[in-house]
Design a protein around this motif. Sequence first.
Motif, PDB file in Angstrom:
ATOM      1  N   LEU A 160       0.830  -1.203   0.000  1.00  0.00           N
ATOM      2  CA  LEU A 160       0.000   0.000   0.000  1.00  0.00           C
ATOM      3  C   LEU A 160       0.866   1.256   0.000  1.00  0.00           C
ATOM      4  O   LEU A 160       0.641   2.174  -0.801  1.00  0.00           O
ATOM      5  N   SER A 161       1.877   1.302   0.860  1.00  0.00           N
ATOM      6  CA  SER A 161       2.705   2.498   0.960  1.00  0.00           C
ATOM      7  C   SER A 161       3.520   2.738  -0.301  1.00  0.00           C
ATOM      8  O   SER A 161       3.873   3.868  -0.612  1.00  0.00           O
ATOM      9  N   ASP A 166      -3.354  -1.102  -6.703  1.00  0.00           N
ATOM     10  CA  ASP A 166      -4.016  -1.315  -7.999  1.00  0.00           C
ATOM     11  C   ASP A 166      -3.441  -2.540  -8.703  1.00  0.00           C
ATOM     12  O   ASP A 166      -4.174  -3.317  -9.325  1.00  0.00           O
ATOM     13  N   ASP A 167      -2.131  -2.709  -8.613  1.00  0.00           N
ATOM     14  CA  ASP A 167      -1.492  -3.870  -9.229  1.00  0.00           C
ATOM     15  C   ASP A 167      -1.994  -5.162  -8.598  1.00  0.00           C
ATOM     16  O   ASP A 167      -2.262  -6.154  -9.286  1.00  0.00           O
ATOM     17  N   ILE A 168      -2.116  -5.144  -7.265  1.00  0.00           N
ATOM     18  CA  ILE A 168      -2.577  -6.338  -6.550  1.00  0.00           C
ATOM     19  C   ILE A 168      -3.991  -6.689  -6.967  1.00  0.00           C
ATOM     20  O   ILE A 168      -4.323  -7.861  -7.221  1.00  0.00           O
ATOM     21  N   ALA A 186       1.522  -5.829   8.757  1.00  0.00           N
ATOM     22  CA  ALA A 186       1.762  -5.313  10.110  1.00  0.00           C
ATOM     23  C   ALA A 186       0.583  -4.486  10.591  1.00  0.00           C
ATOM     24  O   ALA A 186       0.281  -4.442  11.782  1.00  0.00           O
ATOM     25  N   THR A 187      -0.094  -3.820   9.657  1.00  0.00           N
ATOM     26  CA  THR A 187      -1.272  -3.016   9.973  1.00  0.00           C
ATOM     27  C   THR A 187      -2.379  -3.360   8.995  1.00  0.00           C
ATOM     28  O   THR A 187      -2.134  -3.960   7.942  1.00  0.00           O
ATOM     29  N   MET A 188      -3.594  -2.978   9.336  1.00  0.00           N
ATOM     30  CA  MET A 188      -4.736  -3.257   8.471  1.00  0.00           C
ATOM     31  C   MET A 188      -5.419  -1.947   8.094  1.00  0.00           C
ATOM     32  O   MET A 188      -6.448  -1.566   8.663  1.00  0.00           O
ATOM     33  N   ILE A 192      -6.464  -2.213   2.552  1.00  0.00           N
ATOM     34  CA  ILE A 192      -6.118  -3.624   2.712  1.00  0.00           C
ATOM     35  C   ILE A 192      -7.326  -4.400   3.203  1.00  0.00           C
ATOM     36  O   ILE A 192      -7.613  -5.505   2.726  1.00  0.00           O
ATOM     37  N   ARG A 193      -8.063  -3.833   4.165  1.00  0.00           N
ATOM     38  CA  ARG A 193      -9.275  -4.490   4.654  1.00  0.00           C
ATOM     39  C   ARG A 193     -10.283  -4.655   3.533  1.00  0.00           C
ATOM     40  O   ARG A 193     -10.994  -5.665   3.463  1.00  0.00           O
TER      41      ARG A 193
END
Length: 542
Positions: A160-161, A166-168, A186-188, A192-193
Motif C-alpha cells: 500500500l505504501s 491497484d497492481d494487486i 503489520a497493519t490493516m 487492505i481491509r
Amino acid sequence: MTVSFSSLGLSDRIVTQLEGMGITEPTNIQEQAIPYLLAGKDVVGQSQTGTGKTAAFALPMIERIDWQRPVIQALVLTPTRELAMQVSAAMKTFLGGNERRSPILTVYGGQAIDLQIRRLESGVSAVVGTPGRVIDLINRGHLRLGQVEWLVLDEADEMLSMGFIDDIELILSKLPTERQTAFFSATMAPPIRSLVNRFLKNPVTVTVDQVKAAPSKIKQQVYFIPRGWTKAQALQPILELEQPESAIIFVRTRKAAAELTNQLQSAGHSADEYHGDLTQTQRERLLARFRGDKVRWIVATDIAARGLDVDHLSHVINYDLPDSVENYIHRIGRTGRAGKEGVAISLIHSLDRRKLQAIERRVKQSLAVCQIPTRSQVEAAHVDKIQAKVQEALSGERVASFLPIIAKMAEEYDIHTVAAAALQLVYDQTRPAWLDMEEPQNRGGGDYDRGDRGDRGDRNDRGDRGNGGYRSRGGGGGGGGGERRGGSGATGKPVLREGGGGGGRYDRRDSAPRNESSRYERDSRGGSADGGRGGYRSEERV
C-alpha cells in the motif's frame, strides 16, 4: 505445554527438515496460522516483520502442493525484490532437494526477463515475485495463473505504501476463484481491509503482539560483510579485537556449527560446538566446562542453546541472524544479566537488511554499525595484549628464576635487545595464523546507509555501484528495473493487454508515477500495430 511443529499437523518429513535447520519450536504466528492453512482456510495475519511469518505460510504450502506437477500452483507477492529473494530462499530451504532444480522461481525487475521466461516455460510449481514483474510476465503470456491454488500477499501494508494496491487488485482478478489466500500485514489500513473483504472467503484473523524490547544494558553492534568476504573471514578480526571472555556464537545449522568450531580451534581459540547431534552426556560435560571457564566460546544452534543458561556470558554473536525478531531478542537476552553489561554482535549480509530494519524497529533504536577491524588494528591489539601479560609477569615471583639467564646474556648483548628478542619470540608464537593469509579486497562495511523504505530518494543519490564501502541503494527496496508500460485511459489504473499487437506490456500512459521508486521516460522505440512497444518505460525498484 510446549507446542511442536508435529502437533500443528506438519508431516514428519517437514519436521525433520526443520530440525536439520535447528528449528524445533514454532513462533506465535506460526502456531496460530499453520493449523488453519493446513485445513484449507483463508488467513489474515497481522504480524510485524521478523516474527516468522514466512514459515507460517510456506510450510503449509509445501505440504499441500504437488511439487511434481510442473504447473504454477502457488503465487507469493512481495513489495520488493529483496523480500522476494528472501522468501524464495526460505521456501527452497524448507522444501529441500537440489537448489538448482528447485520448482520455485523468483521473478523481479532488475534480472533479465528472458531468464525468467525460460524457467517458466520449462515448468515450475510456485512463483515468488514483485507485482510489476508478475504483471509483465502475465502480459507476455508466460505466467499462466489458471491452476493457482495458493495466493500469499506478504507485507500488504508495504504494498500500500509503495502504491501497488491497484497492481494487486489486477493480479487477484486474474486468479481462479477457487483458491486459498493468505494476507500478512503489520497493519490493516482500510484499502487492505477492502481487499480482504473482496477477495478472501471467510478468513480467519490471527494477530501477534509485539515482543518486549531488548534489555537496555546490552550493547548491540552490527558488522556488514564486505563484498567478496565470507562470514568466517569477517568474524576472525572481530574476535581478535573484542576478545570475549565468554560467548555464544549462534549459527543456523549443525553443519555450520561444526565447520566454524573447527576454524576457531585451528586459529588457537578456546571454542567448542553445541548442537543436536551431541548426546545428553556430551552436552552436560561441555556445559560444565563452559561454566568452569575451561571453554570460552560455544558455537551453537538455537535448539541446542536453549539448554545453555549461564549468567556470566559477556558476548552473544549472531553469526547467522535468526528468522524472527523474537529469537533475536531471546538470543541477546542471554548476556547483560545480573546488572552486568553485555555485548551483542551481528554479522549482516546485504540480504539481511530487512531483518536488521525489523530488529531496529522492535528494539526502538539504531544498532551501532562498526567497521571490521583492519590487519594493523589486530596486530596492534595483539602487541598490547603481550605487553599486558609481560607487566603481569613482572609482578610475579617466577620472574626471579630467569634473572640469571638475562644477566648472562647481557654480557654479550644490549639488555634492551634481549628483551626485544624475547618479545619477538612470544609475538611470533602467539600471532594469529590467519594474519599470514591474504586479506580479501573491498573492505567496505562501515559506510552503509540503512535508508528508509518509505523515502527511497532520487536514483542519482543511491550510492556508488563501484568498489568501496557499502551503501544501501534506497534502503530495503533493492534496485533493478523491470520494464513496465503505461496506459489505462482515464482511470490511470494498470490494465492487462491481451491478444496480439501490444506486445503484452503493462500500460499506464495517463497516470502519474505513484511513488518515487518509478522513473518514467519516453520509450524511443515507439509503438506500432505489429507488436510495438509504445508508451512509457518505468524502471521499477522492486
